[in-house]
Scaffold this motif. Structure first.
Motif, PDB file in Angstrom:
ATOM      1  N   UNK A 142       0.794  -1.230   0.000  1.00 53.64           N
ATOM      2  CA  UNK A 142       0.000   0.000   0.000  1.00 53.64           C
ATOM      3  C   UNK A 142       0.826   1.279   0.000  1.00 53.64           C
ATOM      4  N   UNK A 143       2.140   1.187   0.058  1.00 55.00           N
ATOM      5  CA  UNK A 143       2.968   2.385   0.197  1.00 55.00           C
ATOM      6  C   UNK A 143       2.840   3.306  -1.006  1.00 55.00           C
ATOM      7  N   UNK A 144       3.112   4.582  -0.770  1.00 56.41           N
ATOM      8  CA  UNK A 144       3.149   5.564  -1.854  1.00 56.41           C
ATOM      9  C   UNK A 144       4.362   5.276  -2.726  1.00 56.41           C
ATOM     10  N   UNK A 145       4.279   5.651  -3.997  1.00 57.78           N
ATOM     11  CA  UNK A 145       5.355   5.350  -4.946  1.00 57.78           C
ATOM     12  C   UNK A 145       6.688   5.929  -4.493  1.00 57.78           C
ATOM     13  N   UNK A 146       6.631   7.107  -3.831  1.00 60.18           N
ATOM     14  CA  UNK A 146       7.872   7.766  -3.415  1.00 60.18           C
ATOM     15  C   UNK A 146       8.376   7.305  -2.061  1.00 60.18           C
ATOM     16  N   UNK A 147       7.625   6.436  -1.385  1.00 60.81           N
ATOM     17  CA  UNK A 147       7.997   5.994  -0.051  1.00 60.81           C
ATOM     18  C   UNK A 147       9.029   4.861  -0.121  1.00 60.81           C
ATOM     19  N   UNK A 148       9.902   4.798   0.880  1.00 60.04           N
ATOM     20  CA  UNK A 148      10.930   3.756   0.935  1.00 60.04           C
ATOM     21  C   UNK A 148      10.311   2.418   1.324  1.00 60.04           C
ATOM     22  N   UNK A 149      10.559   1.360   0.547  1.00 59.77           N
ATOM     23  CA  UNK A 149       9.965   0.055   0.886  1.00 59.77           C
ATOM     24  C   UNK A 149      10.591  -0.544   2.132  1.00 59.77           C
ATOM     25  N   UNK A 150       9.806  -1.380   2.818  1.00 62.48           N
ATOM     26  CA  UNK A 150      10.333  -2.131   3.954  1.00 62.48           C
ATOM     27  C   UNK A 150      11.244  -3.237   3.438  1.00 62.48           C
ATOM     28  N   UNK A 151      12.226  -3.606   4.242  1.00 61.26           N
ATOM     29  CA  UNK A 151      13.250  -4.552   3.804  1.00 61.26           C
ATOM     30  C   UNK A 151      12.738  -5.986   3.760  1.00 61.26           C
ATOM     31  N   UNK A 152      13.372  -6.795   2.928  1.00 61.21           N
ATOM     32  CA  UNK A 152      13.064  -8.221   2.877  1.00 61.21           C
ATOM     33  C   UNK A 152      13.472  -8.893   4.185  1.00 61.21           C
ATOM     34  N   UNK A 153      14.520  -8.374   4.823  1.00 63.70           N
ATOM     35  CA  UNK A 153      14.956  -8.933   6.106  1.00 63.70           C
ATOM     36  C   UNK A 153      13.846  -8.817   7.145  1.00 63.70           C
ATOM     37  N   UNK A 154      13.164  -7.673   7.163  1.00 58.75           N
ATOM     38  CA  UNK A 154      12.061  -7.508   8.116  1.00 58.75           C
ATOM     39  C   UNK A 154      10.942  -8.500   7.799  1.00 58.75           C
TER      40      UNK A 154
END
Length: 423
Positions: A142-154
């Motif tokens: 659901x994040x905005x296009x300009x938002x930093x994605x959460x990591x795969x590690x998390x």
């Protein structure tokens, strides 16, 4: 019953809206407080961020906050806290041994705390309950296009917690479905516990409450007021509101409108001035006032001063701000996402908006601001709707679940399938 709660990355005593503190802080403190008032002994373990905090804070009878030293007090961002998980877990273990404590159950909040709770569950040989509050896979969806994605590690760490917790507590049925969809969780070990609100503090007040609140904040009485309360980060959507305000002003430059944005910058990538800069860029800086985060007893003044509270988040597991606003007698315009359709009764206590386009948000705000009769009706209904959510009911449900987990004796050395948690 004695419960060890873990809230590693943020203290329940921290001011919501500052840094990483938000709705989760309110949830942890409120549920812990009401559990304690039911006679359950609760210790909340969190990471110490300054030496003046002291190791043990006695909040009230049966409730303590334990500050564990793990890494330097300051300068450690949330994204860097995984490096301190071992130190924090070791600090909790040492405190428990030194004080000869015995717990019946561990309840962790957020994935960082979950990793610690998972380890301590095996050391203490007691059941492990986990509440995610937010999930990486859902935030990335659901994040905005300009938002930093959460990591795969998390995401991987969250998957481990879903697989190994004895019970997963969520806020809504939608969040339960997210665990099933994104993490292949077993439905039988998911329990829905609706959050609440402090309806004694957050209330409409008397007939002059709005007038007094506006005088206190220096807001013209005839103005239509929109409020945003939350951390200033892209995922919470303050930029959506600012752009919608610019669209409303473009449609009607003479509109008598004021906007209050109350919160602090959050996260490494957040520029504390970017939202002020955006307001200037769009020419609405004179309509918008930015306020520093405030304690709950001051937030109620903002809720009462507003005609409507905007919650333009890209996702919320529930939406405590929406409930607090309604309890204060203020309708809400919220994004149709996560738990917000449960927190807001559409058409009765507020409006829900599809997506985050400025025009759609301007349409919704215009509709509710220009319909005085409809807005006042929503305000009255909002108070009754919010009253159905209480922290006491949340604590009662949690206490029942705790007892079920303990009675089932679901521990690492016993049969975890008793709660349907086997894989």
């Amino acid at each position: 019953m004695r419960v060890a709660m873990i809230s590693m990355h943020t203290s329940p005593l921290q001011q919501p809206g500052v840094g990483d503190a938000g709705g989760m802080n309110v949830y942890v403190l409120s549920t812990a407080t009401h559990l304690a008032r039911r006679g359950i002994q609760v210790d909340v373990y969190t990471r110490a961020t300054r030496p003046s905090q002291g190791e043990i804070v006695e909040v009230e009878k049966n409730l303590r906050v334990i500050n564990i030293v793990a890494g330097p007090y300051e300068g450690v961002e949330k994204e860097e806290l995984p490096t301190q998980l071992t130190a924090f877990a070791g600090g909790v273990w040492q405190f428990v041994r030194c004080h000869n404590l015995g717990y019946d159950l561990i309840h962790s909040h957020y994935w960082l705390s979950g990793q610690v709770g998972w380890l301590l569950r095996d050391l203490f040989d007691i059941p492990f309950v986990h509440t995610a509050h937010t999930l990486a896979a859902v935030k990335n969806t659901y994040r905005a296009a300009e938002d930093t994605p959460e990591s795969e590690a998390r995401r991987i760490c969250e998957q481990q917690l879903v697989d190994n917790a004895d019970l997963l507590v969520v806020n809504t049925e939608e969040e339960a479905q997210d665990l099933v969809t994104y993490y292949d969780a077993t439905k039988a070990k998911i329990a829905v516990v609706a959050p609440g609100a402090d309806t004694e503090l957050f209330s409409p007040g008397d007939g002059r409450a709005t007038e007094l609140a506006r005088r206190q904040l220096g807001i013209p009485l005839p103005a239509k007021v929109v409020a945003f309360i939350g951390r200033l980060q892209t995922f919470k959507g303050p930029q959506v509101l600012i752009k919608a305000v610019a669209e409303l002003v473009k449609r009607d430059p003479e509109r008598n409108m004021r906007v209050l944005i109350c919160g602090g910058a959050s996260g490494q990538s957040t520029n504390p001035h970017e939202y002020r800069d955006l307001a200037c860029e769009l020419g609405v800086e004179r309509r918008i006032r930015f306020l520093d985060p405030r304690p709950p007893e001051e937030l109620v003044t903002i809720y009462r001063a507003a005609d409507v509270v905007a919650v333009p988040s890209y996702n919320e597991t529930f939406g405590l701000v929406a409930i607090e606003a309604q309890a204060s007698g203020t309708p809400v315009v919220a994004a149709r996402t996560g738990g917000l359709p449960i927190a807001v009764a559409e058409g009765e206590t507020g409006l829900l908006v599809e997506g985050h386009e400025a025009t759609a948000w301007a349409d919704a705000l215009e509709e509710i601001l220009d319909d005085d009769e409809g807005r006042q009706r929503m305000a009255r209904q909002a108070v009754h709707h919010a009253a159905t959510f209480s922290w006491d009911a949340s604590a009662e449900h949690l206490a029942e679940l705790y007892q079920e987990v303990i009675d089932a004796e679901v521990t690492p050395s016993k049969n975890r399938d008793a709660l349907g948690g086997g894989k």
